[in-house]
Design a protein around this motif. Structure first.
Motif, short mmCIF file in Angstrom:
data_model
loop_
_atom_site.label_atom_id
_atom_site.label_comp_id
_atom_site.label_asym_id
_atom_site.label_seq_id
_atom_site.Cartn_x
_atom_site.Cartn_y
_atom_site.Cartn_z
N LYS A 137 29.40 3.68 -18.11
CA LYS A 137 29.21 3.06 -16.80
C LYS A 137 28.94 1.57 -17.01
CE LYS A 137 26.69 3.42 -12.44
NZ LYS A 137 25.61 4.14 -11.70
N GLU A 138 29.82 0.74 -16.44
CA GLU A 138 29.73 -0.71 -16.57
C GLU A 138 29.62 -1.13 -18.04
OE1 GLU A 138 26.51 -1.95 -14.13
OE2 GLU A 138 27.55 -1.48 -12.25
N GLN A 158 28.33 0.40 -20.49
CA GLN A 158 27.22 1.02 -21.21
C GLN A 158 27.51 2.49 -21.49
OE1 GLN A 158 24.57 -0.68 -22.38
NE2 GLN A 158 25.47 -2.55 -21.51
#
Length: 504
Positions: free
Chosen positions: A267-268, A270
């Motif tokens: 996510k993003e 990460q």
């Protein structure tokens, strides 16, 4: 060899090669799980940590010279999801070296990558293929009725991400199994990929460097490319016609791929180590069926006969070329008619059909090994080819027995030898499970055992094989049709469904 070029998926070139003895079946070396039809190619890419479907066209070229072939393909694809900005360009050339062991009836094909170029853009990330290592070796058993092949490979792709931001390494392993005959071809690949990514995320506006992240994922791919020819009977739409209906031969081709993936949850940028995303994606493409109308049988003595459908199928295929209006289904089948029918039914290449003149001097007449099949006979080429391929032998050293009645033991032995399965029987001392096992001659026992195992034959109501029973022309026709169904259906089921189900 002339150059063949087609706008198709890469695998089509070597699938075409499967159909010609001069180009031994090697199976295609493509290891991406892509599928295609006449219009579109598609595959799934996992480098970003997310499955992304790419679609587009592939241009393929193939060249062969003596014992070496070169296959090159150029690919330009885009994400199917238009909200994803990206593209995929790939140019790869494979070199295939053939070691043809005619003394063993086998061919070894070694495949290497000689040149490569690949770039994948996914949103803001650019993946450039810096190195591609690939090694594959296949063994092809060239049997009379069908070629059978298998192989293994290992490969590694090394990408840089945005030039200096990191690397992605894809380790690939797998194997291929397949067959090729006139009635069908199937290549099944089982592919395993391990993707390892290590990179530095983009920094912030203050000039600080980004965080270093790494992840690993796995992808298992089952890929099948198959072609199958089937016979279909169609009634004549008109009542006032000279025939009630006829057969057509339909050629169908399908490609199927199943991707099973286990990837990190990202996510993003990460990576959340405690979470994984797992799933399955299936792709499938069909080509337009090709239809051929066949000769219409017109026998006066087969209407209503229990073997009528089998007889008419074989006649439509030009397996039986009788000019008579009578087939005489209950008369004995002789050895010559059966061998000729087998060679035609399987489209087995017949030696000596055409010979080029090598000069003005008259060549001496070829001497036949059999007194009852002279080299001047129209049937000589079938006997010679079947003899050279190990399908038949004579009744004695110089007598083929062309007009001799065919027994069940002889028929089964001929069919199993055409498949090259005669050595698959257990070690001596086994039983065939037929009630009259002790009456089966030693030279036929292995073939009878295998024929029963692959459901080519069955016993009578008392579960006897009756090895010395003379076959009628109707019974031989039914056995030949069952043999063709094995080439058409049973092999495809084994190499398509059963291999994939076994390995899941």
């Amino acid at each position: 060899m002339k150059k063949r070029v087609a706008v198709l998926a890469f695998s089509i070139c070597l699938v075409v090669c499967l159909l010609f003895p001069a180009l031994p079946a090697a199976g295609y070396p493509d290891i991406n799980g892509g599928v295609y039809n006449e219009y579109e190619y598609e595959e799934i890419v996992f480098l970003s940590g997310e499955p992304v479907k790419f679609t587009g066209k592939v241009t393929t070229s193939y060249k062969e010279k003596e014992n070496q072939a070169t296959v090159r393909y150029t690919m330009d694809l885009k994400p199917e999801n238009e909200s994803i900005k990206g593209k995929l360009s790939r140019q790869v050339t494979y070199s295939i070296n053939y070691d043809r062991r005619t003394d063993k009836g086998q061919t070894i094909a070694d495949i290497k990558v000689t040149s490569f170029k690949e770039n994948i853009d996914l949103d803001k990330d650019k993946y450039k293929l810096e190195d591609f290592q690939f090694s594959s070796s296949r063994i092809i058993d060239n049997r009379p009725a069908s070629d059978f092949y298998s192989g293994t490979w290992s490969a590694r792709k090394y990408y840089t991400i945005n030039k200096t931001e990191g690397t992605a390494v894809v380790d690939i392993s797998g194997g291929t199994a397949g067959y090729a005959n006139f009635w069908g071809t199937t290549t099944t690949q089982l592919i395993e990929k391990v993707i390892t990514v290590n990179r530095t995320l983009p920094g912030n506006n203050k000039g600080e460097s980004g965080e270093k992240v790494g992840w690993q994922g796995t992808v298992k791919i089952d890929q099948v490319d198959s072609m199958r020819k089937t016979l279909k009977y169609e009634e004549n739409k008109a009542d006032l016609a000279s025939f009630s209906g006829g057969h057509m031969r339909i050629t169908q081709q399908n490609m199927y791929a199943r991707y099973e993936y286990d990837l990190p949850y990202i996510k993003e940028g990460q990576v959340e180590e405690s979470r994984r995303q797992q799933g399955t994606i299936e792709l499938s493409k069909d080509k337009l069926p090709q239809i051929e109308r066949l000769i219409i049988p017109k026998f006066y003595d087969t209407g209503g006969h229990w073997a009528q459908k089998s007889i008419e199928k074989l006649y439509s295929l030009d397996v039986f070329t009788d000019n008579s209006s009578f087939f005489v289904p209950d008369a004995p089948m002789n050895r010559m008619d059966f061998v000729r029918a087998l060679m035609k039914a399987c489209d087995i290449r017949v030696e000596g059909e055409t010979k080029k003149k090598t000069g003005s001097r008259k060549q001496p007449a070829e001497v036949s090994p059999f007194q009852d099949v002279p080299s001047t006979s129209d049937d000589y080429k079938y006997v010679k080819s079947a003899l050279e391929k190990g399908i038949v032998s004579g009744m004695s050293r110089d007598f083929f027995g062309a007009k001799e009645n065919l027994t069940r033991a002889q028929a089964v032995t001929i069919l199993v030898r055409a498949l090259g399965f005669e050595h698959k029987a257990p070690t001596p001392g086994y039983y065939t499970s037929f009630a009259d096992d002790e009456k089966i001659p030693g030279w036929a026992k292995d073939s009878v055992y295998i024929a029963r195992e692959i459901n080519l034959i069955s016993g009578d109501t008392s579960y006897r094989f009756n090895p010395d029973k003379v076959m009628t022309r109707a019974e031989a026709s039914v056995m030949l049709v069952r043999f063709l169904e094995f080439l058409e259906k049973d092999l495809q089921k084994n190499y398509r469904e059963e291999i994939i189900l076994y390995n899941r």
